[in-house]
Design a protein around this motif. Structure first.
Motif, PDB file in Angstrom:
ATOM      1  N   VAL A  65      88.445  43.875 163.971  1.00 31.75           N
ATOM      2  CA  VAL A  65      87.353  44.834 164.162  1.00 31.75           C
ATOM      3  C   VAL A  65      87.371  45.462 165.547  1.00 31.75           C
ATOM      4  CG1 VAL A  65      85.842  43.731 162.475  1.00 31.75           C
ATOM      5  CG2 VAL A  65      85.810  42.952 164.851  1.00 31.75           C
ATOM      6  N   LEU A 106      86.786  41.651 153.808  1.00 33.09           N
ATOM      7  CA  LEU A 106      85.757  42.582 154.271  1.00 33.09           C
ATOM      8  C   LEU A 106      84.369  41.965 154.150  1.00 33.09           C
ATOM      9  CD1 LEU A 106      84.923  45.450 155.165  1.00 33.09           C
ATOM     10  CD2 LEU A 106      84.892  46.089 152.736  1.00 33.09           C
ATOM     11  N   LEU A 110      81.925  41.471 157.396  1.00 30.66           N
ATOM     12  CA  LEU A 110      80.602  42.080 157.542  1.00 30.66           C
ATOM     13  C   LEU A 110      79.504  41.026 157.693  1.00 30.66           C
ATOM     14  CD1 LEU A 110      80.867  44.996 154.949  1.00 30.66           C
ATOM     15  CD2 LEU A 110      81.138  45.083 157.436  1.00 30.66           C
ATOM     16  N   PRO A 121      79.373  48.937 166.158  1.00 24.71           N
ATOM     17  CA  PRO A 121      79.422  49.334 164.741  1.00 24.71           C
ATOM     18  C   PRO A 121      80.409  50.457 164.456  1.00 24.71           C
ATOM     19  CG  PRO A 121      77.156  48.979 165.429  1.00 24.71           C
ATOM     20  CD  PRO A 121      77.995  48.882 166.664  1.00 24.71           C
ATOM     21  N   THR A 122      80.464  51.462 165.341  1.00 25.96           N
ATOM     22  CA  THR A 122      81.405  52.561 165.131  1.00 25.96           C
ATOM     23  C   THR A 122      82.843  52.075 165.229  1.00 25.96           C
ATOM     24  OG1 THR A 122      79.812  54.131 166.039  1.00 25.96           O
ATOM     25  CG2 THR A 122      82.116  54.831 165.938  1.00 25.96           C
ATOM     26  N   ARG A 124      83.906  49.075 164.688  1.00 27.62           N
ATOM     27  CA  ARG A 124      84.187  48.227 163.533  1.00 27.62           C
ATOM     28  C   ARG A 124      84.474  49.068 162.297  1.00 27.62           C
ATOM     29  NH1 ARG A 124      79.530  44.312 162.809  1.00 27.62           N
ATOM     30  NH2 ARG A 124      78.476  46.205 162.074  1.00 27.62           N
ATOM     31  N   LYS A 125      83.718  50.140 162.080  1.00 30.38           N
ATOM     32  CA  LYS A 125      83.961  51.000 160.928  1.00 30.38           C
ATOM     33  C   LYS A 125      85.341  51.648 161.006  1.00 30.38           C
ATOM     34  CE  LYS A 125      79.097  52.130 160.095  1.00 30.38           C
ATOM     35  NZ  LYS A 125      78.071  53.210 160.105  1.00 30.38           N
ATOM     36  N   LEU A 128      87.946  48.995 160.054  1.00 26.97           N
ATOM     37  CA  LEU A 128      87.949  48.612 158.644  1.00 26.97           C
ATOM     38  C   LEU A 128      88.526  49.720 157.769  1.00 26.97           C
ATOM     39  CD1 LEU A 128      84.489  46.801 158.359  1.00 26.97           C
ATOM     40  CD2 LEU A 128      86.757  45.810 158.699  1.00 26.97           C
ATOM     41  N   VAL A 129      88.210  50.966 158.090  1.00 27.74           N
ATOM     42  CA  VAL A 129      88.793  52.088 157.349  1.00 27.74           C
ATOM     43  C   VAL A 129      90.294  52.166 157.592  1.00 27.74           C
ATOM     44  CG1 VAL A 129      88.836  54.600 157.151  1.00 27.74           C
ATOM     45  CG2 VAL A 129      86.653  53.403 157.284  1.00 27.74           C
TER      46      VAL A 129
END
Length: 309
Positions: A65, A106, A110, A121-122, A124-125, A128-129
């Protein structure tokens, strides 16, 4: 065989087939489940075991992450998906296996699994993407790799680090991992020239491709680490690109030298295997054409019968 016997045999064969018709399906489900965990293990287990946090617990599985793990998220996922596709040989089960492995990891990520650093959070996103897209890209490359041993030999470079890392981690090889990697590279070189010996002429392209992949991995890793600039300074795109360019200018020659030191023993091993593949059938043919020694008759046998007076 009479008609009655044939009919009875056909009935028995049909019953056996019907009785065990579920076995391939069960084995397929087991393979998907095993490779679902295998996908995560190939991509991230070695990194998890060697994390700076000192945590060696590999369960529950989780995904990277932090942007500093960007290179791992890309090349680990790609290589692991290639392996899954090559093992299963079918796109449907391979996609299901990767989706299952990604989905379970995933879910635990989370839920902030133990040992996972809480990231922005940004950030991590983005990670993950990136892992998901890289996994799908690896499946596409795996489909291409299964179309011939020569293609598998070239594309297999992307799966080399995940496979080596997993085996070194499970077998605790330590320094022996270098020779393990060389053996795997030798296997890829053999695949390139297995059908035709002229494939050896493609080995220089393999060396160049191996070096470019290593250069891309290290450059991407260096650029990702630059995103966490010490001292709280603002990080811009120009700063990151500049750092990656400087790294390329200073590191390409060293990485080329390291790649060659790693590759030449593998090339020697592959050459020995290919030569033996050509020589062994020739030796067997010549041995088959050699005249066999005449067998001496055993005592008391083969002697002409005495003629009567």
């Amino acid at each position: 065989m009479t008609e009655r016997t044939r009919g009875t045999a056909a009935t028995l064969v049909g019953q056996v087939r019907e009785q065990f018709s579920w076995l391939p399906r069960v084995l397929g489900v087991v393979a998907v489940l095993v490779l679902a965990w295998g996908w995560w293990a190939l991509a991230f287990l070695a990194s998890t075991r060697s994390s700076l946090t000192g945590n060696t617990d590999v369960w529950p599985p989780h995904l990277p992450v932090l942007l500093t793990q960007f290179s791992l998220a890309v090349f680990g996922s790609v290589g692991a998906s290639i392996v899954v596709m090559v093992v299963l040989r079918r796109a449907g089960p391979a996609l299901l296996s990767v989706l299952l492995g990604y989905g379970v990891a995933l879910w635990f990520t989370l839920r902030v699994a133990p040992g996972v650093v809480v990231a922005d959070p940004t950030e991590r996103k983005i990670m993950l993407v990136t892992v998901g897209l890289a996994a799908v890209l690896g499946l596409a490359l795996g489909v291409v790799a299964t179309r011939g041993p020569q293609r598998l030999g070239f594309i297999g470079v992307l799966a080399l680090a995940p496979v080596t890392g997993l085996l070194v981690t499970l077998l605790q090889l330590g320094d022996g991992g270098t020779w393990l990697g060389r053996v795997l590279v030798a296997a890829l070189l053999v695949l390139i020239a297995w059908r035709r010996w002229t494939g050896v002429l493609l080995w220089p392209l393999f060396v160049l491709w191996f070096w470019l992949v290593e250069l891309a991995q290290q450059t991407l890793r260096y650029g990702a680490e630059t995103l966490r600039h010490p001292g709280g300074h603002a990080v811009t795109r120009q700063l990151v690109l500049g750092a990656m360019t400087d790294f390329l200018r200073t590191a390409w020659s060293a990485l080329a030298s390291n790649a060659w030191d790693f590759l030449w023993p593998a090339m020697f091993l592959a050459a020995v295997v290919l030569v033996w593949r050509v020589v062994w059938p020739t030796l067997m043919d010549r041995a088959a054409k050699l005249p066999l020694p005449a067998r001496k008759p055993a005592a008391g046998k083969g002697e002409p019968a005495p003629e009567g007076d």
